[in-house]
Design a protein around this motif. Structure first.
Motif, PDB file in Angstrom:
ATOM      1  N   GLU A 308       6.249  33.388  23.699  1.00  0.00           N
ATOM      2  CA  GLU A 308       6.515  33.805  22.328  1.00  0.00           C
ATOM      3  C   GLU A 308       7.313  35.100  22.413  1.00  0.00           C
ATOM      4  O   GLU A 308       6.910  36.036  23.113  1.00  0.00           O
ATOM      5  N   ASP A 310       7.562  37.511  20.361  1.00  0.00           N
ATOM      6  CA  ASP A 310       6.863  38.727  19.937  1.00  0.00           C
ATOM      7  C   ASP A 310       5.860  39.202  20.984  1.00  0.00           C
ATOM      8  O   ASP A 310       5.603  40.395  21.103  1.00  0.00           O
ATOM      9  N   ALA A 311       5.325  38.279  21.776  1.00  0.00           N
ATOM     10  CA  ALA A 311       4.418  38.674  22.863  1.00  0.00           C
ATOM     11  C   ALA A 311       5.205  39.406  23.954  1.00  0.00           C
ATOM     12  O   ALA A 311       4.777  40.458  24.446  1.00  0.00           O
ATOM     13  N   MET A 314       6.124  42.887  22.853  1.00  0.00           N
ATOM     14  CA  MET A 314       4.998  43.814  22.917  1.00  0.00           C
ATOM     15  C   MET A 314       4.755  44.287  24.347  1.00  0.00           C
ATOM     16  O   MET A 314       4.521  45.474  24.602  1.00  0.00           O
ATOM     17  N   LEU A 315       4.823  43.352  25.292  1.00  0.00           N
ATOM     18  CA  LEU A 315       4.585  43.703  26.694  1.00  0.00           C
ATOM     19  C   LEU A 315       5.677  44.641  27.210  1.00  0.00           C
ATOM     20  O   LEU A 315       5.400  45.587  27.948  1.00  0.00           O
ATOM     21  N   ASP A 317       7.535  46.609  25.325  1.00  0.00           N
ATOM     22  CA  ASP A 317       7.341  47.850  24.568  1.00  0.00           C
ATOM     23  C   ASP A 317       6.323  48.745  25.279  1.00  0.00           C
ATOM     24  O   ASP A 317       6.532  49.954  25.450  1.00  0.00           O
ATOM     25  N   ALA A 318       5.222  48.111  25.728  1.00  0.00           N
ATOM     26  CA  ALA A 318       4.168  48.876  26.401  1.00  0.00           C
ATOM     27  C   ALA A 318       4.673  49.506  27.697  1.00  0.00           C
ATOM     28  O   ALA A 318       4.104  50.483  28.181  1.00  0.00           O
ATOM     29  N   ARG A 351      11.594  30.684  18.603  1.00  0.00           N
ATOM     30  CA  ARG A 351      10.503  31.662  18.668  1.00  0.00           C
ATOM     31  C   ARG A 351      10.418  32.356  20.020  1.00  0.00           C
ATOM     32  O   ARG A 351       9.771  33.388  20.148  1.00  0.00           O
ATOM     33  N   ARG A 380       2.932  36.926  32.005  1.00  0.00           N
ATOM     34  CA  ARG A 380       1.815  37.108  31.059  1.00  0.00           C
ATOM     35  C   ARG A 380       2.073  36.389  29.747  1.00  0.00           C
ATOM     36  O   ARG A 380       1.185  35.754  29.192  1.00  0.00           O
ATOM     37  N   ALA A 381       3.291  36.521  29.246  1.00  0.00           N
ATOM     38  CA  ALA A 381       3.609  35.870  27.963  1.00  0.00           C
ATOM     39  C   ALA A 381       3.482  34.356  28.087  1.00  0.00           C
ATOM     40  O   ALA A 381       3.108  33.684  27.141  1.00  0.00           O
ATOM     41  N   ARG A 383       1.346  32.795  30.033  1.00  0.00           N
ATOM     42  CA  ARG A 383      -0.090  32.473  29.981  1.00  0.00           C
ATOM     43  C   ARG A 383      -0.567  32.505  28.535  1.00  0.00           C
ATOM     44  O   ARG A 383      -1.326  31.650  28.103  1.00  0.00           O
ATOM     45  N   ALA A 384      -0.084  33.491  27.792  1.00  0.00           N
ATOM     46  CA  ALA A 384      -0.480  33.602  26.384  1.00  0.00           C
ATOM     47  C   ALA A 384       0.188  32.534  25.537  1.00  0.00           C
ATOM     48  O   ALA A 384      -0.294  32.202  24.461  1.00  0.00           O
ATOM     49  N   TRP A 387      -1.450  29.601  24.055  1.00  0.00           N
ATOM     50  CA  TRP A 387      -2.195  29.896  22.828  1.00  0.00           C
ATOM     51  C   TRP A 387      -1.632  29.166  21.617  1.00  0.00           C
ATOM     52  O   TRP A 387      -2.343  28.828  20.698  1.00  0.00           O
ATOM     53  N   LYS A 388      -0.325  28.913  21.635  1.00  0.00           N
ATOM     54  CA  LYS A 388       0.285  28.277  20.463  1.00  0.00           C
ATOM     55  C   LYS A 388       0.054  26.769  20.442  1.00  0.00           C
ATOM     56  O   LYS A 388       0.171  26.140  19.411  1.00  0.00           O
ATOM     57  N   ARG A 391      -5.145  23.231  19.996  1.00  0.00           N
ATOM     58  CA  ARG A 391      -6.257  22.925  20.885  1.00  0.00           C
ATOM     59  C   ARG A 391      -7.030  21.751  20.345  1.00  0.00           C
ATOM     60  O   ARG A 391      -6.927  21.391  19.197  1.00  0.00           O
TER      61      ARG A 391
ATOM     62  N   TYR B  63       1.035  45.947  16.032  1.00  0.00           N
ATOM     63  CA  TYR B  63       1.838  44.717  15.878  1.00  0.00           C
ATOM     64  C   TYR B  63       1.164  43.786  14.869  1.00  0.00           C
ATOM     65  O   TYR B  63      -0.051  43.833  14.693  1.00  0.00           O
ATOM     66  N   GLU B  70      -3.038  28.576  13.318  1.00  0.00           N
ATOM     67  CA  GLU B  70      -4.401  28.475  13.826  1.00  0.00           C
ATOM     68  C   GLU B  70      -5.402  28.663  12.699  1.00  0.00           C
ATOM     69  O   GLU B  70      -6.398  27.955  12.613  1.00  0.00           O
ATOM     70  N   ALA B 103      -8.679  32.451  19.278  1.00  0.00           N
ATOM     71  CA  ALA B 103      -7.209  32.492  19.350  1.00  0.00           C
ATOM     72  C   ALA B 103      -6.704  33.892  19.708  1.00  0.00           C
ATOM     73  O   ALA B 103      -5.871  34.054  20.602  1.00  0.00           O
ATOM     74  N   ASP B 106      -8.127  34.903  23.310  1.00  0.00           N
ATOM     75  CA  ASP B 106      -7.438  34.197  24.404  1.00  0.00           C
ATOM     76  C   ASP B 106      -6.050  34.777  24.624  1.00  0.00           C
ATOM     77  O   ASP B 106      -5.619  34.995  25.756  1.00  0.00           O
ATOM     78  N   ARG B 107      -5.356  34.998  23.520  1.00  0.00           N
ATOM     79  CA  ARG B 107      -3.999  35.523  23.641  1.00  0.00           C
ATOM     80  C   ARG B 107      -4.035  36.935  24.240  1.00  0.00           C
ATOM     81  O   ARG B 107      -3.245  37.273  25.115  1.00  0.00           O
ATOM     82  N   ALA B 110      -4.753  36.875  27.955  1.00  0.00           N
ATOM     83  CA  ALA B 110      -3.560  36.434  28.702  1.00  0.00           C
ATOM     84  C   ALA B 110      -2.517  37.543  28.778  1.00  0.00           C
ATOM     85  O   ALA B 110      -1.807  37.677  29.768  1.00  0.00           O
ATOM     86  N   LEU B 111      -2.437  38.352  27.734  1.00  0.00           N
ATOM     87  CA  LEU B 111      -1.435  39.411  27.703  1.00  0.00           C
ATOM     88  C   LEU B 111      -1.889  40.652  28.471  1.00  0.00           C
ATOM     89  O   LEU B 111      -1.140  41.615  28.580  1.00  0.00           O
TER      90      LEU B 111
END
Lengths: 391, 356
Positions: A308, A310-311, A314-315, A317-318, A351, A380-381, A383-384, A387-388, A391, B63, B70, B103, B106-107, B110-111
């Protein structure tokens, strides 16, 4: 800190900042008749001449505004209203599907509130409006078109449009042609007269000037109804006390950006190519979006499959790396980019995108900083990203 | 960070405890123009701005995470489906279970994050036990009891040892503008508060009978059994008054026959509650514990047994308004804060000695 978001806004040039501060120390309304007013007026008119000279326009064609959004709205709505008043059959407005929201939403507003017929010009896979596409639209309804608006260069993927060809077709059909050149000025050669465009938007803060000041280059013979009514300071098409200091700093930045453009573009494009090669090496399945050739020198835009955007943002950015998902926010939520979707990308690819844009103070260390942290962030993103999936 | 005072102070306390904290606001509407612009709840644009300002003041990154899909699938669709099945869901509980601690968690993991911090009023100490907040009026352990051990191990509730009053005072002293923001009570995705209208627009009109629980007599009709909840008295619109003139209450909803059964208040009383899907109930038999049968509901002494995934609670005093779909949460009374023993989803409430 690695600032890779120059297409959002770029630091002010020291000369522009100095010019701003010097002018802001002086009192004087350019519309006042006394000496202080005349001094302010002189600064404004000198600035107008400098902007005009830098961009191949006549000074009388420079209308100072509050920036890109105002200039786009003035061109799209103002020309639409004036042309429809002169010829009631002109109720259509055409723009590309990859415009900035300042144009897109102005056009949509005309559709929703003025009964305008909205014509969207499709783009190819690299985000280009081909002359054939515009020719086909003109062939069908040139007499009904009030105005056409196609950006000079795209703010997300950096694709440069064949503006001269498009403007020539519009001129031959007798339809005013506006171009949003916010991203183009200072990056690629921009000459208003040579382009054949009827109106052109630019803004200060993308070229090293301040935020809140810009211009619409508006041909003398192009009819335009004002958005803002009042003192009529700018050719009676734009009202509001002129921001003398802002205008001076804006002109300084435009002049400098245009003067140094060729050298700047070569340097930044080379740096961009290093960035692109490095990202491709670090993330082999990355998709490079946009055109290979006709592209802004500082723009790199990718989709990272399985992530994603946006993920990732963020990573990064950090880790002190600043970039953009490139797409607009709607209600605080990043929407899948309409530009990527128009170029044929699916929702997931749209996205998963990030934009990196270089500017006048970018250096190799910025690119190195990105490449040092990108692989870990992508991992990492990814792995996350699971999430989308439902499930 | 919902934009309210609790999550803002929770974030500040977590940061002060030495954690590397990032603020996240959840965008939960599919269509950003619908309930995000509503006047209430925790997911309007204004709430998002409040959360961002709180994060600025605390000094943490912020953020907005888009969890609309979800949320819709796990909470809104479930809410509608549960009502359609004649049950009464608790969407806040479901949101904790499926969104905030699934949700989002988990995210986040992972992050690279370690835990999700929320502003819930509940205690989760070093012993790993979930306890009621010191502020019993604001205690939210009921809607957290649905969390599994794994979820609790990744959760932090920094506000449990503070009263709401102290949370507000702390927010004010830190210069957080949300210090005096009113609490949200409503279902966040029903902006106008009209639950029945919300359900009707999704489930359509489905007329059926309202019958007397004792005589079986048809007393009237309704436009959709989903509009009713066990224990409800208002909105029955019955033309035939009860023989004794006393008010009647919804006793049960039977989706198969689309029937709403009503009766006098005492017929609402149950002394046995059966429940399914036990979470964290790691026992087969517990005597002299307490159960809570709805959010902010009374606490009842009970003996609870579990066999083959079926939970049976024998209440020592009768409870009223026990609705299928709500959670039964078991507590072990404790001077240091009642301990959550687990939860399950109520299937039925019955009365051993039924009225003649």
């Amino acid at each position: 800190m690695a600032y890779l978001d120059h297409a959002a806004t770029t630091p002010m040039l020291p000369a522009a900042l100095d010019a701003y501060v010097a002018a802001a120390r002086e009192v004087g309304n350019p519309s006042s008749l006394h000496a202080a007013g005349r001094n302010a007026r002189r600064l404004v008119e000198e600035s107008r001449e400098r902007v005009a000279a830098a961009l191949g326009a006549r000074p009388s064609e420079v209308v100072f505004t509050s920036g890109g959004t105002e200039s786009d709205n003035l061109a799209v709505k103002g020309v639409f209203w004036a042309r429809r008043t002169a010829g009631p059959e002109r109720t259509a407005v055409a723009s590309s599907s990859v415009e900035h929201h300042a144009v897109l939403d102005a056009v949509d507003w005309l559709g929703a509130h003025e009964g305008a017929e909205v014509v969207s010009l499709d783009v190819d896979g690299s985000g280009r409006v081909t002359p054939e596409t515009l020719a086909a639209v003109l062939g069908e309804r040139a007499d009904r078109l009030a105005v056409i608006s196609v950006q000079w260069a795209n703010n997300e993927v950096g694709t440069v449009q064949p503006i001269a060809e498009l403007a020539r077709l519009a001129a031959a059909a007798g339809v005013p042609f506006h171009t949003d050149a916010v991203q183009a000025v200072g990056q690629v050669p921009v000459d208003f007269a040579a382009s054949g465009a009827s109106a052109l938007t630019l803004t200060g803060h993308k070229v090293g000037g301040p935020v809140g000041v810009g211009a619409l280059l508006l041909g003398r013979d192009v009819p335009c109804t004002p958005l803002l009514h009042g003192g009529g300071q700018e050719r009676d098409v734009r009202s509001g006390t002129l921001d003398t200091a802002g205008v001076v700093a804006f002109a300084t930045a435009v002049e400098s950006a245009v003067k140094t453009r060729a050298e700047y573009a070569a340097r930044v494009a080379a740096l961009r190519d290093v960035l692109v090669a490095g990202v491709r090496e670090a993330v082999p399945d990355v998709i490079y979006n946009g055109a290979e050739g006709d592209r802004l020198p500082g723009n790199a835009h990718f989709s990272f499959p399985g992530c994603e955007g946006d993920a990732l943002l963020m990573l990064l950015d950090a880790q002190g790396v600043y970039c953009s998902t490139g797409s607009a926010c709607s209600a605080g939520v990043a929407q899948p980019s309409h530009v990527l979707l128009a170029m044929g990308a699916d929702d997931a690819r749209a996205r998963s995108s990030l934009r990196f844009t270089l500017g006048h103070d970018s250096v190799e260390a910025d690119v190195d900083a990105l490449l040092a942290v990108l692989p870990g962030a992508v991992e990492r993103a990814r792995r996350a990203g699971a999430w989308k999936t439902p499930r | 960070m919902s934009g309210g005072v609790d999550s803002a102070v929770a974030a500040a306390r977590a940061r002060e405890a030495g954690h590397d904290v990032t603020g996240v606001h959840l965008a939960l509407s599919r269509n950003p123009q619908t309930f995000r612009t509503g006047a209430r709840g925790c997911c309007t644009l204004e709430d998002s701005r409040d959360a961002r300002r709180a994060a600025d003041v605390i000094g943490i990154p912020f953020y907005v995470w888009d969890m609309a899909e979800e949320f819709h699938a796990s909470v809104v669709d479930d809410f509608v489906g549960e009502y359609a099945a004649g049950r009464t869901p608790n969407p806040c509980l479901r949101c904790n279970e499926k969104i905030k601690f699934e949700a989002v968690l988990d995210r986040a993991i992972a992050l690279g994050f370690d835990a999700v911090v929320t502003g819930h009023h509940a205690r989760l100490g070093a012993d790993g036990l979930l306890r009621r907040s010191v502020d019993l009026a604001k205690d939210q352990s009921y809607v957290l009891a649905v969390l599994t051990r794994e979820q609790l191990d990744r959760a932090m509730f920094p506000l449990g040892d503070w009263t709401k009053e102290r949370v507000r005072a702390e927010a004010a002293s830190r210069g957080l503008a949300v210090a005096d923001k009113p609490d949200s009570h409503d279902i966040c995705f029903i902006a106008d508060g009209d639950t029945r209208g919300f359900l009707e627009s999704r489930l359509g009109s489905a007329p059926g009978d309202i019958v007397d629980g004792r005589t079986g007599e048809t007393l009237g009709t309704h436009n959709g059994a989903y509009g009713f909840t066990v224990g409800q008295r208002k909105g029955l619109d019955l033309r035939v008054p009860a023989a004794d003139g006393r008010p009647r209450y919804v006793l049960s909803i039977t989706p198969v026959t689309n029937t709403v059964t009503v009766g006098p208040r005492e017929d609402l009383e149950v002394d046995t509650v059966t429940a399914t899907r036990p979470i964290q109930m790691n026992f087969s038999e517990m005597s002299d514990i307490q159960v809570q049968l709805r959010a902010h509901g009374d606490v009842v002494d009970a003996d609870v047994s579990i066999s083959d995934g079926l939970v049976t609670a024998r209440l020592k005093s009768p409870a009223r308004g026990v609705a299928a779909g709500q959670a039964i949460v078991a507590y072990q009374p404790d001077p240091d804060g009642d301990i959550v023993l687990g939860s399950a989803t109520i299937a039925a409430g019955t009365r051993a000695s039924a009225h003649a």
